[in-house]
Design a protein around this motif. Structure first.
Motif, PDB file in Angstrom:
ATOM      1  N   GLY A 108     -33.147  -8.594  13.133  1.00 37.92           N
ATOM      2  CA  GLY A 108     -32.206  -7.592  12.698  1.00 37.92           C
ATOM      3  C   GLY A 108     -32.786  -6.636  11.689  1.00 37.92           C
ATOM      4  O   GLY A 108     -33.816  -6.886  11.075  1.00 37.92           O
ATOM      5  N   HIS A 109     -32.076  -5.535  11.551  1.00 30.51           N
ATOM      6  CA  HIS A 109     -32.527  -4.482  10.656  1.00 30.51           C
ATOM      7  C   HIS A 109     -31.659  -4.362   9.416  1.00 30.51           C
ATOM      8  O   HIS A 109     -31.441  -3.288   8.945  1.00 30.51           O
ATOM      9  CB  HIS A 109     -32.560  -3.132  11.381  1.00 30.51           C
ATOM     10  N   CYS A 110     -31.044  -5.417   8.918  1.00 31.11           N
ATOM     11  CA  CYS A 110     -30.356  -5.425   7.617  1.00 31.11           C
ATOM     12  C   CYS A 110     -29.809  -4.055   7.213  1.00 31.11           C
ATOM     13  O   CYS A 110     -30.120  -3.552   6.135  1.00 31.11           O
ATOM     14  CB  CYS A 110     -31.298  -5.908   6.518  1.00 31.11           C
ATOM     15  N   THR A 111     -29.005  -3.443   8.059  1.00 31.33           N
ATOM     16  CA  THR A 111     -28.563  -2.079   7.789  1.00 31.33           C
ATOM     17  C   THR A 111     -27.632  -1.984   6.582  1.00 31.33           C
ATOM     18  O   THR A 111     -27.450  -0.909   6.032  1.00 31.33           O
ATOM     19  CB  THR A 111     -27.862  -1.471   9.024  1.00 31.33           C
ATOM     20  N   ASN A 112     -27.044  -3.091   6.144  1.00 35.29           N
ATOM     21  CA  ASN A 112     -26.150  -3.065   4.992  1.00 35.29           C
ATOM     22  C   ASN A 112     -26.833  -3.436   3.681  1.00 35.29           C
ATOM     23  O   ASN A 112     -26.222  -3.382   2.623  1.00 35.29           O
ATOM     24  CB  ASN A 112     -24.955  -3.996   5.222  1.00 35.29           C
ATOM     25  N   LEU A 113     -28.101  -3.818   3.753  1.00 38.80           N
ATOM     26  CA  LEU A 113     -28.851  -4.156   2.551  1.00 38.80           C
ATOM     27  C   LEU A 113     -29.106  -2.883   1.754  1.00 38.80           C
ATOM     28  O   LEU A 113     -29.688  -1.938   2.267  1.00 38.80           O
ATOM     29  CB  LEU A 113     -30.188  -4.788   2.968  1.00 38.80           C
ATOM     30  N   SER A 114     -28.634  -2.809   0.499  1.00 35.47           N
ATOM     31  CA  SER A 114     -28.787  -1.549  -0.234  1.00 35.47           C
ATOM     32  C   SER A 114     -29.787  -1.601  -1.380  1.00 35.47           C
ATOM     33  O   SER A 114     -30.445  -0.620  -1.673  1.00 35.47           O
ATOM     34  CB  SER A 114     -27.438  -1.052  -0.746  1.00 35.47           C
ATOM     35  N   THR A 115     -29.889  -2.766  -2.053  1.00 35.97           N
ATOM     36  CA  THR A 115     -30.789  -2.854  -3.199  1.00 35.97           C
ATOM     37  C   THR A 115     -31.608  -4.117  -3.090  1.00 35.97           C
ATOM     38  O   THR A 115     -31.096  -5.152  -2.672  1.00 35.97           O
ATOM     39  CB  THR A 115     -29.994  -2.907  -4.519  1.00 35.97           C
ATOM     40  N   ILE A 116     -32.883  -4.022  -3.454  1.00 35.14           N
ATOM     41  CA  ILE A 116     -33.698  -5.232  -3.466  1.00 35.14           C
ATOM     42  C   ILE A 116     -34.687  -5.172  -4.608  1.00 35.14           C
ATOM     43  O   ILE A 116     -35.206  -4.116  -4.950  1.00 35.14           O
ATOM     44  CB  ILE A 116     -34.417  -5.447  -2.115  1.00 35.14           C
ATOM     45  N   THR A 117     -34.888  -6.326  -5.221  1.00 31.62           N
ATOM     46  CA  THR A 117     -35.954  -6.484  -6.200  1.00 31.62           C
ATOM     47  C   THR A 117     -36.959  -7.430  -5.570  1.00 31.62           C
ATOM     48  O   THR A 117     -36.628  -8.573  -5.251  1.00 31.62           O
ATOM     49  CB  THR A 117     -35.420  -7.068  -7.529  1.00 31.62           C
ATOM     50  N   ILE A 118     -38.156  -6.938  -5.358  1.00 29.42           N
ATOM     51  CA  ILE A 118     -39.193  -7.743  -4.720  1.00 29.42           C
ATOM     52  C   ILE A 118     -39.740  -8.730  -5.743  1.00 29.42           C
ATOM     53  O   ILE A 118     -40.019  -8.350  -6.877  1.00 29.42           O
ATOM     54  CB  ILE A 118     -40.279  -6.812  -4.151  1.00 29.42           C
ATOM     55  N   TYR A 140     -45.330   0.445   8.188  1.00 33.29           N
ATOM     56  CA  TYR A 140     -43.903   0.428   8.510  1.00 33.29           C
ATOM     57  C   TYR A 140     -43.061  -0.414   7.541  1.00 33.29           C
ATOM     58  O   TYR A 140     -41.913  -0.732   7.848  1.00 33.29           O
ATOM     59  CB  TYR A 140     -43.658  -0.049   9.951  1.00 33.29           C
ATOM     60  N   ALA A 141     -43.590  -0.767   6.373  1.00 34.37           N
ATOM     61  CA  ALA A 141     -42.861  -1.647   5.445  1.00 34.37           C
ATOM     62  C   ALA A 141     -41.458  -1.118   5.145  1.00 34.37           C
ATOM     63  O   ALA A 141     -40.482  -1.869   5.138  1.00 34.37           O
ATOM     64  CB  ALA A 141     -43.640  -1.824   4.150  1.00 34.37           C
ATOM     65  N   PHE A 142     -41.356   0.195   4.916  1.00 33.98           N
ATOM     66  CA  PHE A 142     -40.066   0.825   4.637  1.00 33.98           C
ATOM     67  C   PHE A 142     -39.783   1.935   5.648  1.00 33.98           C
ATOM     68  O   PHE A 142     -39.000   2.840   5.387  1.00 33.98           O
ATOM     69  CB  PHE A 142     -40.044   1.402   3.217  1.00 33.98           C
ATOM     70  N   GLY A 143     -40.432   1.874   6.792  1.00 30.38           N
ATOM     71  CA  GLY A 143     -40.235   2.905   7.813  1.00 30.38           C
ATOM     72  C   GLY A 143     -38.783   2.987   8.251  1.00 30.38           C
ATOM     73  O   GLY A 143     -38.099   1.965   8.357  1.00 30.38           O
ATOM     74  N   PHE A 144     -38.313   4.198   8.474  1.00 32.28           N
ATOM     75  CA  PHE A 144     -36.969   4.450   9.011  1.00 32.28           C
ATOM     76  C   PHE A 144     -35.850   3.945   8.095  1.00 32.28           C
ATOM     77  O   PHE A 144     -34.755   3.664   8.553  1.00 32.28           O
ATOM     78  CB  PHE A 144     -36.821   3.862  10.433  1.00 32.28           C
ATOM     79  N   CYS A 145     -36.144   3.829   6.797  1.00 31.57           N
ATOM     80  CA  CYS A 145     -35.095   3.481   5.818  1.00 31.57           C
ATOM     81  C   CYS A 145     -34.438   4.801   5.433  1.00 31.57           C
ATOM     82  O   CYS A 145     -34.792   5.426   4.428  1.00 31.57           O
ATOM     83  CB  CYS A 145     -35.689   2.785   4.595  1.00 31.57           C
ATOM     84  N   ASN A 146     -33.488   5.235   6.253  1.00 29.67           N
ATOM     85  CA  ASN A 146     -32.953   6.595   6.104  1.00 29.67           C
ATOM     86  C   ASN A 146     -31.876   6.730   5.026  1.00 29.67           C
ATOM     87  O   ASN A 146     -31.233   7.757   4.929  1.00 29.67           O
ATOM     88  CB  ASN A 146     -32.483   7.141   7.453  1.00 29.67           C
ATOM     89  N   LYS A 147     -31.714   5.690   4.200  1.00 28.59           N
ATOM     90  CA  LYS A 147     -30.818   5.796   3.045  1.00 28.59           C
ATOM     91  C   LYS A 147     -31.581   5.684   1.726  1.00 28.59           C
ATOM     92  O   LYS A 147     -30.992   5.809   0.657  1.00 28.59           O
ATOM     93  CB  LYS A 147     -29.749   4.709   3.113  1.00 28.59           C
ATOM     94  N   ARG A 152     -38.155  -2.438   7.503  1.00 30.74           N
ATOM     95  CA  ARG A 152     -38.037  -1.345   8.471  1.00 30.74           C
ATOM     96  C   ARG A 152     -36.597  -1.163   8.940  1.00 30.74           C
ATOM     97  O   ARG A 152     -35.942  -2.123   9.342  1.00 30.74           O
ATOM     98  CB  ARG A 152     -38.933  -1.651   9.676  1.00 30.74           C
ATOM     99  N   GLY A 153     -36.107   0.059   8.853  1.00 32.61           N
ATOM    100  CA  GLY A 153     -34.775   0.381   9.362  1.00 32.61           C
ATOM    101  C   GLY A 153     -33.622  -0.198   8.575  1.00 32.61           C
ATOM    102  O   GLY A 153     -32.480  -0.164   9.020  1.00 32.61           O
ATOM    103  N   SER A 154     -33.892  -0.731   7.384  1.00 28.98           N
ATOM    104  CA  SER A 154     -32.805  -1.318   6.584  1.00 28.98           C
ATOM    105  C   SER A 154     -32.026  -0.220   5.873  1.00 28.98           C
ATOM    106  O   SER A 154     -32.436   0.932   5.836  1.00 28.98           O
ATOM    107  CB  SER A 154     -33.374  -2.305   5.563  1.00 28.98           C
ATOM    108  N   GLY A 155     -30.894  -0.588   5.302  1.00 29.54           N
ATOM    109  CA  GLY A 155     -30.035   0.362   4.600  1.00 29.54           C
ATOM    110  C   GLY A 155     -30.370   0.532   3.132  1.00 29.54           C
ATOM    111  O   GLY A 155     -29.547   1.022   2.352  1.00 29.54           O
ATOM    112  N   LEU A 156     -31.566   0.134   2.722  1.00 31.12           N
ATOM    113  CA  LEU A 156     -31.951   0.205   1.309  1.00 31.12           C
ATOM    114  C   LEU A 156     -31.772   1.601   0.726  1.00 31.12           C
ATOM    115  O   LEU A 156     -32.173   2.585   1.338  1.00 31.12           O
ATOM    116  CB  LEU A 156     -33.418  -0.188   1.137  1.00 31.12           C
TER     117      LEU A 156
END
Length: 159
Positions: free
Chosen positions: A1-11, A43-50, A24-28
């Motif tokens: 899945g592409h975690c589209t609802n994931l908005s914030t992350i602390t690595i 592609y680590a953050f590819g297509f993160c369009n938010k 990739r493709g997440s809602g971050l």
């Protein structure tokens, strides 16, 4: 899945690199990258369009191919001063990015690295015009970028 609802992350600070395609493709919208990270893989953050802004800490030396491709909401990008290589298409189609500072440790900017960054009107390089000319730049690295020059520490270089 592409975690589209994931908005914030602390690595977590135990990571030394960010895996290929991991977000990739997440809602971050926000990412906090710790200064343990050395490499941001392809592609680590590819297509993160938010994703609106990102700060890449000075520990990072390499940004992989297409790492931030089509981050179409990205308005603020703070690059690491330690980066030596920006991979092919790394920031391609980041169409809201308006300004960019590249630091003098860079040795290579990949093909299409900033291609279609259609709002990118200001590019600053912290090194000299001579250092800028020594950077290996891939084909069409600045394709469709409106900036007409790079502002260096000792003058400007036409693009």
């Amino acid at each position: 899945g592409h975690c589209t609802n994931l908005s914030t992350i602390t690595i977590p600070p135990t990571w030394t690199f960010i895996n290929p395609g991991v977000f990739r493709g997440s809602g971050l919208t926000t990412v906090i990258i710790p200064d343990s990270i050395k490499v941001i893989n392809k592609y680590a953050f590819g297509f993160c369009n938010k994703l609106v802004s990102i700060v890449i800490p000075n520990s990072v030396t390499t940004i992989g191919e297409s790492a931030f491709i089509e981050c179409t909401a990205l308005e603020s990008l703070s690059l690491s001063e330690s980066i030596t290589k920006i991979g092919n298409s790394a920031f391609s189609k980041c169409s809201k990015l308006t300004e960019l500072t590249i630091y003098s440790n860079i040795t290579e900017i990949g093909e299409f690295a900033f291609s279609r960054c259609t709002s990118l009107s200001s590019i600053t390089f912290t090194g000299t015009t001579a250092q800028w000319s020594n950077i290996k730049k891939g084909t069409l690295w600045n394709n469709k970028v409106p900036a007409t020059k790079v502002i260096c520490s000792d003058g400007e270089v036409e693009l």
